[in-house]
Structures are given as structure tokens and as C-alpha cells.
Design a protein around this motif. Sequence first.
Motif, mmCIF file in Angstrom:
data_model
loop_
_atom_site.group_PDB
_atom_site.id
_atom_site.type_symbol
_atom_site.label_atom_id
_atom_site.label_comp_id
_atom_site.label_asym_id
_atom_site.label_seq_id
_atom_site.Cartn_x
_atom_site.Cartn_y
_atom_site.Cartn_z
ATOM 1 N N GLY A 1 168.256 25.872 3.888
ATOM 2 C CA GLY A 1 168.844 26.381 5.121
ATOM 3 C C GLY A 1 168.324 27.751 5.476
ATOM 4 O O GLY A 1 167.453 28.302 4.815
ATOM 5 N N ALA A 2 168.886 28.303 6.537
ATOM 6 C CA ALA A 2 168.538 29.643 7.009
ATOM 7 C C ALA A 2 169.598 30.615 6.506
ATOM 8 O O ALA A 2 170.794 30.360 6.645
ATOM 9 C CB ALA A 2 168.476 29.654 8.530
ATOM 10 N N TRP A 3 169.161 31.720 5.920
ATOM 11 C CA TRP A 3 170.055 32.698 5.311
ATOM 12 C C TRP A 3 169.803 34.073 5.933
ATOM 13 O O TRP A 3 168.687 34.563 5.921
ATOM 14 C CB TRP A 3 169.816 32.767 3.806
ATOM 15 N N ALA A 4 170.847 34.687 6.456
ATOM 16 C CA ALA A 4 170.749 36.017 7.064
ATOM 17 C C ALA A 4 171.617 37.000 6.285
ATOM 18 O O ALA A 4 172.573 36.605 5.619
ATOM 19 C CB ALA A 4 171.207 35.964 8.518
ATOM 20 N N THR A 5 171.280 38.284 6.396
ATOM 21 C CA THR A 5 172.058 39.297 5.688
ATOM 22 C C THR A 5 173.423 39.525 6.332
ATOM 23 O O THR A 5 174.303 40.105 5.714
ATOM 24 C CB THR A 5 171.294 40.637 5.617
ATOM 25 N N ILE B 1 164.306 31.555 5.023
ATOM 26 C CA ILE B 1 164.536 30.132 5.229
ATOM 27 C C ILE B 1 164.154 29.418 3.942
ATOM 28 O O ILE B 1 163.035 29.590 3.441
ATOM 29 C CB ILE B 1 163.701 29.597 6.409
ATOM 30 N N ALA B 2 165.081 28.668 3.376
ATOM 31 C CA ALA B 2 164.833 27.925 2.138
ATOM 32 C C ALA B 2 164.620 26.455 2.466
ATOM 33 O O ALA B 2 165.408 25.853 3.204
ATOM 34 C CB ALA B 2 166.007 28.088 1.171
ATOM 35 N N GLU B 3 163.548 25.905 1.933
ATOM 36 C CA GLU B 3 163.243 24.484 2.056
ATOM 37 C C GLU B 3 163.170 23.923 0.647
ATOM 38 O O GLU B 3 163.297 24.663 -0.325
ATOM 39 C CB GLU B 3 161.936 24.307 2.815
ATOM 40 N N SER B 4 162.940 22.644 0.502
ATOM 41 C CA SER B 4 162.973 22.014 -0.813
ATOM 42 C C SER B 4 162.011 22.652 -1.811
ATOM 43 O O SER B 4 162.340 22.804 -2.985
ATOM 44 C CB SER B 4 162.688 20.520 -0.699
ATOM 45 N N ASP B 5 160.825 23.048 -1.368
ATOM 46 C CA ASP B 5 159.843 23.622 -2.293
ATOM 47 C C ASP B 5 159.299 24.962 -1.829
ATOM 48 O O ASP B 5 158.310 25.452 -2.347
ATOM 49 C CB ASP B 5 158.687 22.637 -2.504
ATOM 50 N N ARG B 6 159.947 25.592 -0.833
ATOM 51 C CA ARG B 6 159.453 26.838 -0.254
ATOM 52 C C ARG B 6 160.583 27.799 0.096
ATOM 53 O O ARG B 6 161.693 27.382 0.394
ATOM 54 C CB ARG B 6 158.696 26.580 1.041
ATOM 55 N N LEU B 7 160.230 29.075 0.114
ATOM 56 C CA LEU B 7 161.051 30.119 0.709
ATOM 57 C C LEU B 7 160.156 30.798 1.739
ATOM 58 O O LEU B 7 159.018 31.136 1.439
ATOM 59 C CB LEU B 7 161.503 31.150 -0.328
ATOM 60 N N TYR C 1 173.518 37.359 1.294
ATOM 61 C CA TYR C 1 172.991 36.507 2.347
ATOM 62 C C TYR C 1 174.039 35.454 2.690
ATOM 63 O O TYR C 1 174.755 34.976 1.809
ATOM 64 C CB TYR C 1 171.704 35.807 1.889
ATOM 65 N N HIS C 2 174.083 35.095 3.963
ATOM 66 C CA HIS C 2 175.039 34.119 4.456
ATOM 67 C C HIS C 2 174.287 32.975 5.115
ATOM 68 O O HIS C 2 173.361 33.201 5.897
ATOM 69 C CB HIS C 2 175.997 34.778 5.445
ATOM 70 N N ARG C 3 174.681 31.743 4.792
ATOM 71 C CA ARG C 3 174.031 30.566 5.371
ATOM 72 C C ARG C 3 174.387 30.488 6.854
ATOM 73 O O ARG C 3 175.548 30.552 7.234
ATOM 74 C CB ARG C 3 174.492 29.291 4.663
ATOM 75 N N CYS C 4 173.361 30.310 7.673
ATOM 76 C CA CYS C 4 173.549 30.221 9.124
ATOM 77 C C CYS C 4 173.723 28.761 9.538
ATOM 78 O O CYS C 4 172.975 27.897 9.092
ATOM 79 C CB CYS C 4 172.362 30.834 9.848
ATOM 80 N N LYS C 5 174.686 28.522 10.387
ATOM 81 C CA LYS C 5 174.926 27.194 10.944
ATOM 82 C C LYS C 5 174.271 27.164 12.316
ATOM 83 O O LYS C 5 174.817 27.656 13.286
ATOM 84 C CB LYS C 5 176.416 26.921 11.087
ATOM 85 N N LEU C 6 173.058 26.635 12.368
ATOM 86 C CA LEU C 6 172.305 26.630 13.637
ATOM 87 C C LEU C 6 172.315 25.267 14.281
ATOM 88 O O LEU C 6 172.194 24.271 13.713
ATOM 89 C CB LEU C 6 170.859 27.073 13.385
#
Length: 137
Positions: free
Chosen positions: A30-34, A66-72, A132-137
Motif C-alpha cells: 500500500g501507500a504509506w504517508a508520514t 509505496i510498498a508492493e509485493s517485492d518493492r519499496l 507512517y500511516h496507510r493511505c486509503k486511496l
Amino acid sequence: MKPDGKLRAIVVAGMILGLPDSAHAFDLAGAWATSADQCGKVFARKGRANQVTFTNFSGIYGGGFIAESDRLRGKFENCKIKSRKDDGKDLNIIVSCASGIMVSNVQFFLKVVDDDTITREFPGVEGMQVSYHRCKL
């Protein structure tokens, strides 16, 4: 199947189904913002695939990743996850990052606060941490 084989299968199935929740890996995707209040100013959806990306001035609003299965992914970095140790509450991730002309390995120590909040700790720097907080986009 022999009677002792059936018993063994039942015991193994019970062990698998009876694992505590802490043994499950934390879903970092997901997307993580401060700042949860700034998600719309840090991230946007663009293109035909409606992919999450960074806004032009995301750094002004605290930034994130942004975190994906195999990437940041950061605004200027693209990191491939090389290894991940996860006990459900603590994550230790080693990534290989490329930013323009340089490649480097970076280690992330993350603590799970709840499903939508994590804290990055910086070992060796007392009291230094970023939430960091997960963003609900």
C-alpha cells in the motif's frame, strides 16, 4: 491410510490451523504517508491502470513510500526487497535501491503499531523514529 497415519495427519492439520495470529506476516502493501491527513497531497492515482504514484510536491507534506509485493518505492528511489524477516509485529527488511546513478543496500527496522500504522526505527540513534500511516486511496 493406517490408523497412525490418520492421527499424524490430524495432528499436523491442527498445528497448522492453530497457529497464533502473530505468526502471520504483516501485509505491508500500500501507500504509506508520514501523516494520515496528508495522504491526498502525497499520493495520487494516475494513468489507465489507476496506479498509485507520488504528487509533484509530496515532500512538502511529509512524504512516504509505496510498498508492493517485492518493492519499496520512494519519490526518487526504487528498491527491490532482497530479504524480509517478519514475526507479525517486527519487520526487518533489506532492500537494494537505485536512485539515478547509484545502487545501495538499505536496512529497514519497522514496528507494527496496528494494521494501518508502522514506525520505522533507526538503531544506534536513540529516540529516532518515524511513523507512517496507510493511505486509503
